[in-house]
Scaffold this motif. Structure first.
Motif, short mmCIF file in Angstrom:
data_model
loop_
_atom_site.label_atom_id
_atom_site.label_comp_id
_atom_site.label_asym_id
_atom_site.label_seq_id
_atom_site.Cartn_x
_atom_site.Cartn_y
_atom_site.Cartn_z
N GLY A 1 3.74 6.36 2.92
CA GLY A 1 3.31 7.12 1.76
C GLY A 1 4.49 7.84 1.16
N THR A 2 4.57 7.87 -0.17
CA THR A 2 5.76 8.39 -0.83
C THR A 2 5.66 9.86 -1.20
OG1 THR A 2 4.91 7.62 -2.96
CG2 THR A 2 6.39 6.15 -1.75
N ASP A 3 4.51 10.33 -1.64
CA ASP A 3 4.31 11.74 -2.01
C ASP A 3 5.38 12.23 -2.99
OD1 ASP A 3 3.02 14.23 -1.94
OD2 ASP A 3 4.36 14.98 -0.38
N SER A 4 5.84 11.37 -3.87
CA SER A 4 6.94 11.80 -4.72
C SER A 4 6.98 11.01 -6.01
CB SER A 4 8.27 11.64 -3.98
OG SER A 4 8.50 10.29 -3.65
N ALA A 5 7.68 11.58 -6.98
CA ALA A 5 7.96 10.90 -8.24
C ALA A 5 9.46 10.56 -8.25
CB ALA A 5 7.60 11.81 -9.41
N PRO A 6 9.88 9.49 -8.93
CA PRO A 6 9.02 8.58 -9.67
C PRO A 6 8.13 7.75 -8.75
CG PRO A 6 11.25 7.71 -9.55
CD PRO A 6 11.30 9.09 -8.98
N HIS A 7 7.04 7.29 -9.30
CA HIS A 7 6.10 6.49 -8.52
C HIS A 7 6.62 5.05 -8.39
CE1 HIS A 7 2.90 9.54 -8.39
NE2 HIS A 7 3.48 9.96 -9.51
N THR B 1 0.82 9.73 8.33
CA THR B 1 1.52 9.38 7.09
C THR B 1 2.66 10.37 6.93
OG1 THR B 1 -0.68 8.85 6.20
CG2 THR B 1 1.18 8.72 4.69
N PRO B 2 3.85 10.05 7.42
CA PRO B 2 4.90 11.07 7.52
C PRO B 2 5.57 11.45 6.21
CG PRO B 2 5.71 8.96 8.30
CD PRO B 2 4.24 8.78 8.04
N THR B 3 5.37 10.66 5.15
CA THR B 3 6.07 10.89 3.87
C THR B 3 7.54 11.22 4.15
OG1 THR B 3 5.43 13.25 3.75
CG2 THR B 3 3.95 11.64 2.72
N LEU B 4 8.15 10.38 4.95
CA LEU B 4 9.47 10.68 5.51
C LEU B 4 10.55 10.78 4.45
CD1 LEU B 4 11.15 11.07 8.08
CD2 LEU B 4 11.32 8.59 8.26
N SER B 5 10.56 9.84 3.50
CA SER B 5 11.62 9.85 2.49
C SER B 5 11.56 11.10 1.63
CB SER B 5 11.56 8.59 1.63
OG SER B 5 10.28 8.45 1.02
N ALA B 6 10.36 11.57 1.32
CA ALA B 6 10.22 12.77 0.50
C ALA B 6 10.71 14.00 1.26
CB ALA B 6 8.76 12.96 0.09
N ARG C 1 7.80 3.84 -5.31
CA ARG C 1 8.97 3.90 -4.42
C ARG C 1 8.60 3.61 -2.97
NH1 ARG C 1 10.33 8.61 -3.63
NH2 ARG C 1 12.36 8.10 -2.71
N VAL C 2 7.56 2.84 -2.75
CA VAL C 2 7.14 2.61 -1.38
C VAL C 2 8.21 1.88 -0.57
CG1 VAL C 2 5.93 0.41 -1.72
CG2 VAL C 2 5.13 2.01 0.03
N ALA C 3 9.03 1.06 -1.24
CA ALA C 3 10.12 0.39 -0.53
C ALA C 3 11.09 1.40 0.06
CB ALA C 3 10.86 -0.56 -1.47
N ASP C 4 11.31 2.51 -0.62
CA ASP C 4 12.19 3.55 -0.08
C ASP C 4 11.61 4.16 1.19
OD1 ASP C 4 13.88 3.13 -2.21
OD2 ASP C 4 13.24 4.91 -3.33
N GLU C 5 10.30 4.31 1.22
CA GLU C 5 9.66 4.87 2.41
C GLU C 5 9.78 3.89 3.58
OE1 GLU C 5 7.44 7.68 4.77
OE2 GLU C 5 8.74 7.78 3.00
N VAL C 6 9.62 2.61 3.33
CA VAL C 6 9.77 1.62 4.39
C VAL C 6 11.19 1.65 4.95
CG1 VAL C 6 9.72 -0.84 4.93
CG2 VAL C 6 7.93 0.16 3.49
N LEU C 7 12.18 1.73 4.07
CA LEU C 7 13.56 1.81 4.52
C LEU C 7 13.81 3.09 5.33
CD1 LEU C 7 15.38 0.57 1.30
CD2 LEU C 7 15.35 -0.59 3.52
N ALA C 8 13.19 4.20 4.91
CA ALA C 8 13.35 5.46 5.65
C ALA C 8 12.73 5.35 7.04
CB ALA C 8 12.72 6.61 4.86
N LEU C 9 11.59 4.70 7.14
CA LEU C 9 10.96 4.52 8.44
C LEU C 9 11.87 3.71 9.36
CD1 LEU C 9 7.29 3.69 7.35
CD2 LEU C 9 8.12 5.84 8.33
N ALA C 10 12.42 2.63 8.84
CA ALA C 10 13.29 1.79 9.65
C ALA C 10 14.56 2.54 10.04
CB ALA C 10 13.64 0.51 8.91
N VAL D 1 0.85 -1.18 0.00
CA VAL D 1 0.00 0.00 0.00
C VAL D 1 0.89 1.24 0.00
CG1 VAL D 1 -1.80 1.30 1.22
CG2 VAL D 1 -1.76 -1.22 1.34
N ASP D 2 0.63 2.16 -0.94
CA ASP D 2 1.20 3.51 -0.86
C ASP D 2 0.06 4.41 -0.41
OD1 ASP D 2 2.22 6.07 -1.21
OD2 ASP D 2 3.48 5.47 -2.90
#
Length: 348
Positions: free
Chosen positions: A267-273, A218-223, A275-284, A46-47
Motif C-alpha cells: 500500500g502506498t498511502d501517498s501522492a502521486p498515485h 500493510t506497512p506503507t513502507l515507502s511512504a 506508485r505501487v511499484a515503488d512500494e514493491v521495491l521498498a519491500l524487497a 493491487v494498492d
C-alpha cells in the motif's frame, strides 16, 4: 468485444492463452482474435492502502480529482484498490466504471475526539464505536479505526477494539486499524483485527500472533521511510524521536513480519498515485523475498480481497510486461499493457 492475451502467467510462470468476452477469463479459444498483448502476465495489481480524491489532509473529496487519481493507478497496472479511509462518501461510479479500478473502501476514518486531521474522519465515543463500525462495514465490507495518533495521545483500548472486531464480524465485515505506536499496535493484535495499517513501532514479539490470527500488515513502507530524511533534520523532541526510531526500525520489522508468516500487503498511502511499484521495491529492499514482495501487490493481495488471478472464471484483470518482473522488480514500473474488466485500458 473479445480480447486475448498470452504469455507466461504469474505466479506459476506457465504459458497461457486467455480470452475475455466481458469480465471473465476463459481458455476457450475464439477464432480470428489476435492477442492485444503478449509477455509476462501478472494478475492486475493491487494498492491496498490509498486515499484518492483529495490533495491534502482535511480537504473534501473531489470527484474530478478522484477519477484522475484512479486513472493514475490504472496506468501503473493497478486494477484493484483498497481505501481504508476516504475524505467523503464516494460517488456511485467509484469502483465500478470501466476506466477505474475495482475498489474496496471503509468510508470515513473512525477516530477518537481530539485526534486525527481536522476535517477528516468521524469522531466517535468508545461506547458507540462498535455499532458505528459495524454499520459502516455492513454498507461497504470494511471499517477503519485510528487506534492511535499523537505521541501523547491515549490509544483506543484493546477491549474496545475487541468489541469493534466482534461487531464488524457479526455483519460479515472486516476491520482495518491505523497504528503507529507500540500501545496501539499491541491493542490491535490482541483484538485480532483484520489488517494493521502502517504498524510502525509494532513489537516484533507480536508478529507470530498476527500470523496465527490471520492479521495482515500493510506497512506503507515507502511512504514512511521516504519521510525519514526530512524528519531527521527537524528540532529534537519527543515527536522526532518517535518517528526517527519507528521509521528506522520499520524496514526490518516488515521483513520480520513476512518471515514470521504475516501476510504483507503493498500500500502506498501517498501522492502521486500509481506508485505501487515503488512500494514493491521498498519491500524487497527491506529484505522481503522478491516473490513475496510482488505477491503483496498482486495475487496474494487479490486473494485476500476474494479475487482469483489468471485462471478461467476469474475477473479479467492483468498487467503485461516485456520482462519477467520476478527477475527485475523494476519492470513493474513499465507495463506494456493493462487489462481491466476484460478491456484494454492502457498500452505503453
Amino acid at each position: 468485444m473479445v480480447i486475448r492475451v498470452r504469455g507466461w502467467a504469474l505466479p506459476h510462470g506457465e504459458h497461457v492463452d486467455l480470452y475475455a468476452d466481458g469480465d471473465r477469463w476463459t481458455t476457450d479459444p475464439v477464432p480470428g482474435v489476435a492477442p492485444v498483448a503478449e509477455g509476462w502476465l501478472v494478475p492486475g495489481l493491487v494498492d491496498a492502502h490509498t486515499h484518492p480524491g483529495a490533495e491534502a489532509p482535511g480537504e473534501a473529496l473531489d470527484d474530478e480529482l478522484l477519477r484522475a487519481h484512479l486513472r493514475q493507478h490504472v496506468r501503473a497496472g493497478v486494477a484493484v484498490i483498497r481505501s481504508p479511509g476516504l475524505a467523503g462518501e464516494p460517488p456511485p461510479w467509484f469502483g465500478t466504471d470501466p476506466d477505474v479500478p475495482r475498489a474496496w473502501h471503509a468510508g470515513p476514518w473512525l477516530v477518537q475526539h481530539g485526534q486525527f486531521f481536522d476535517g477528516w474522519g468521524r469522531r466517535v465515543e468508545h461506547a458507540e464505536l462498535p455499532a458505528v463500525a459495524a454499520a459502516q462495514a455492513a454498507r461497504t465490507g470494511w471499517a477503519k479505526v485510528v487506534a492511535d495518533w499523537g505521541v501523547d495521545d491515549a490509544p483506543v483500548p484493546a477491549d474496545v477494539l475487541t468489541a469493534v472486531v466482534e461487531a464488524v464480524r457479526a455483519v460479515g465485515g472486516r476491520l482495518a486499524v491505523h497504528t503507529q505506536h507500540a500501545a496501539g499496535g499491541a491493542a490491535a493484535v490482541v483484538a485480532g483485527v483484520d489488517s494493521v495499517e502502517h504498524g510502525m513501532c509494532l513489537d516484533p514479539d507480536l508478529l507470530h500472533d498476527m500470523a496465527a490470527r490471520g492479521t495482515a500488515l500493510t506497512p506503507t513502507l515507502s511512504a514512511i521511510t521516504s519521510t525519514l530524511a526530512t524528519v531527521v533534520d527537524k528540532p529534537e523532541g519527543p515527536r522526532k524521536r518517535w518517528y526517527v526510531d519507528g521509521a528506522t526500525a520499520h524496514a526490518p520489522l516488515t521483513a520480520a513480519a513476512a518471515e514470521a508468516g504475516v501476510l504483507v500487503l503493498a500500500g502506498t498511502d501517498s501522492a502521486p498515485h500509481g506508485r505501487v511499484a515503488d512500494e514493491v521495491l521498498a519491500l524487497a529492499a527491506a529484505g522481503v523475498h522478491p516473490h513475496t514482495a510482488l505477491a503483496a501487490a498482486s495475487w496474494a493481495a487479490r486473494a485476500y480481497l476474494g479475487l482469483p488471478g489468471l485462471e478461467p472464471g476469474a475477473p479479467a484483470d492483468a498487467a503485461v510486461y516485456a520482462e519477467d518482473p520476478r527477475t527485475d522488480l523494476r519492470a513493474l514500473s513499465h507495463p506494456e499493457a493493462v487489462i481491466l474488466r476484460g478491456r484494454l485500458v492502457h498500452r505503453s
